[in-house]
Design a protein around this motif. Structure first.
Motif, PDB file in Angstrom:
ATOM      1  N   CYS A  31       0.850  -1.193   0.000  1.00  0.00           N
ATOM      2  CA  CYS A  31       0.000   0.000   0.000  1.00  0.00           C
ATOM      3  C   CYS A  31       0.883   1.240   0.000  1.00  0.00           C
ATOM      4  N   ASN A  33       0.285   4.138   0.913  1.00  0.00           N
ATOM      5  CA  ASN A  33       0.079   4.959   2.111  1.00  0.00           C
ATOM      6  C   ASN A  33       0.860   4.423   3.304  1.00  0.00           C
ATOM      7  N   GLY A  42       0.383   5.242   7.280  1.00  0.00           N
ATOM      8  CA  GLY A  42      -0.813   4.553   6.788  1.00  0.00           C
ATOM      9  C   GLY A  42      -2.061   5.060   7.479  1.00  0.00           C
ATOM     10  N   PHE A  45      -6.604   3.623  11.070  1.00  0.00           N
ATOM     11  CA  PHE A  45      -7.389   2.457  11.507  1.00  0.00           C
ATOM     12  C   PHE A  45      -6.865   1.141  10.946  1.00  0.00           C
ATOM     13  N   CYS A  46      -5.822   1.213  10.118  1.00  0.00           N
ATOM     14  CA  CYS A  46      -5.438   0.028   9.335  1.00  0.00           C
ATOM     15  C   CYS A  46      -4.548  -0.935  10.122  1.00  0.00           C
ATOM     16  N   GLY A  50      -3.596  -5.105   6.369  1.00  0.00           N
ATOM     17  CA  GLY A  50      -4.159  -4.245   5.328  1.00  0.00           C
ATOM     18  C   GLY A  50      -5.615  -4.556   5.037  1.00  0.00           C
ATOM     19  N   SER A  51      -6.371  -4.862   6.100  1.00  0.00           N
ATOM     20  CA  SER A  51      -7.800  -5.198   6.004  1.00  0.00           C
ATOM     21  C   SER A  51      -8.058  -6.510   5.283  1.00  0.00           C
ATOM     22  N   HIS A  84      -4.592  -4.675   1.445  1.00  0.00           N
ATOM     23  CA  HIS A  84      -3.821  -3.541   0.931  1.00  0.00           C
ATOM     24  C   HIS A  84      -4.396  -3.000  -0.389  1.00  0.00           C
ATOM     25  N   ARG A 115      -6.950   1.972  -3.304  1.00  0.00           N
ATOM     26  CA  ARG A 115      -7.035   3.385  -2.937  1.00  0.00           C
ATOM     27  C   ARG A 115      -7.264   4.243  -4.187  1.00  0.00           C
TER      28      ARG A 115
HETATM   29  S1  SF4 Z   1      -6.606   1.071   4.881  1.00  0.00           S
HETATM   30 FE1  SF4 Z   1      -5.963   0.605   2.816  1.00  0.00          FE
HETATM   31  S2  SF4 Z   1      -5.153   2.565   2.070  1.00  0.00           S
HETATM   32 FE2  SF4 Z   1      -5.197   2.728   4.280  1.00  0.00          FE
HETATM   33  S3  SF4 Z   1      -3.145   2.097   4.925  1.00  0.00           S
HETATM   34 FE3  SF4 Z   1      -4.487   0.292   5.007  1.00  0.00          FE
HETATM   35  S4  SF4 Z   1      -4.179  -0.723   3.079  1.00  0.00           S
HETATM   36 FE4  SF4 Z   1      -3.418   1.367   2.860  1.00  0.00          FE
END
Ligand code: SF4
Length: 297
Positions: A31, A33, A42, A45-46, A50-51, A84, A115
């Motif tokens: 990612c 970010n 980043g 909340f991540c 990376g979710s 990510h 993103r």
């Molecule tokens: S939520 Fe998505 S955009 Fe934000 S840091 Fe995590 S992976 Fe990157």
């Protein structure tokens, strides 16, 4: 409408004539970010996954898909490249990883989470071609249209950047699903409504609503422990979601009504772990009140 809102499940049933399941995949992308530590490390909340899926995180894409499919028969699936930013790589790598889903005849769709600032110009023709071969959806993290909220979350992109990417996808006929977070510290109900009204204007194919929740190992957890903000109570969230759904264009499909994350990395609020209960409460309250998505739109 039998349901108080246009749910993703009924949308899929109509489109594919039966139940369709999503296979969460970590396709091994990074990612941007997270790579640039100078801009906040980043999103606040991540989590470190990376979710994406945590249990199958270290497996290859085919292993993740095959493990998920093992023992299941006769169903249809969507491969969800979730962890990510799944467009953040050279086009050759994107093509190689996306093509893998065509090895499985049960897979009827490919969802790509990313993103707004992570799709290179060269990637659009590839996405356009894919869209002709499979049900493609690009999921764009936006969270809010408001600059203060984007700053708080350390998103490091603007709403204008989102719009630019959104339109490039939409003009190629690609479905876009927008992720929004409800309960961003400092954001008012009116501001949330402004975000929803903006969605009505631009008309994404779908929306995922997420409750702001705190995960272990995140910057948000540090702020939460310092009592810098409060999380929404269950009742507050339910009322806000009903209010926002009433104002949302009824043509937009609701892919998610609240956040969802594994217990192992979840911190707060505890009520959010029972996703089904929260969704049922939203549905039954809407039915009791004879209200529905778009009633006030
Ligand atoms: S939520 Fe998505 S955009 Fe934000 S840091 Fe995590 S992976 Fe990157």
């Amino acid at each position: 409408m039998d349901e108080p809102y246009r749910s993703f499940n009924s949308f899929l049933r109509k489109k594919f004539g039966g139940k369709v399941r999503k296979i969460p995949v970590n396709a091994g992308f990074a990612c941007p970010n997270k790579e640039d530590r100078a801009v906040g490390g980043g999103c606040i909340f991540c989590d470190s996954y990376g979710s994406g899926p945590i249990k199958s995180y270290d497996l290859s894409i085919p292993e993740q898909i095959e493990n998920f499919l093992a023992g299941r028969r006769g169903e249809k699936y969507i491969a969800y490249y979730q962890a990510h930013s799944n467009t953040y790589a050279p086009v050759s790598e994107l093509r190689r990883k996306y093509e893998l889903v065509f090895n499985y005849k049960e897979i009827v769709g490919l969802f790509i989470g990313t993103r707004p600032d992570a799709i290179a110009e060269e990637a659009y023709p590839l996405l356009e071609q894919l869209n002709k071969r499979i049900y493609l959806s690009v999921e764009l993290g936006l969270q809010t249209i408001h600059p203060a909220g984007l700053r708080y979350l350390h998103r490091n992109h603007t709403y204008e950047q989102f719009l630019d990417t959104f339109h490039k996808l939409k003009e190629r006929g690609i479905d876009v699903v927008v992720h929004l977070i409800i309960g961003i510290p400092g954001e008012t109900k009116e501001q949330m409504l402004e975000t929803v009204k903006e969605m009505n204007r631009i008309k994404p194919a779908g929306i995922k609503f997420h409750l702001l929740h705190v995960l272990k190992g995140t910057l948000l957890l540090e702020a939460y422990k310092k009592k810098e903000f409060k999380l929404l109570e269950k009742e507050e969230y339910i009322e806000l979601i009903i209010f926002l759904l009433e104002h949302l264009d009824p043509g937009i499909v609701i892919h998610r009504l609240t956040g969802e994350r594994d217990r192992e990395i979840f911190y707060a609020p505890a009520w959010a772990l029972n996703k089904v209960e929260a969704i049922n409460a939203i549905r039954s309250k809407m039915k009791e009140r004879s209200t529905f998505q778009g009633r006030l739109c």
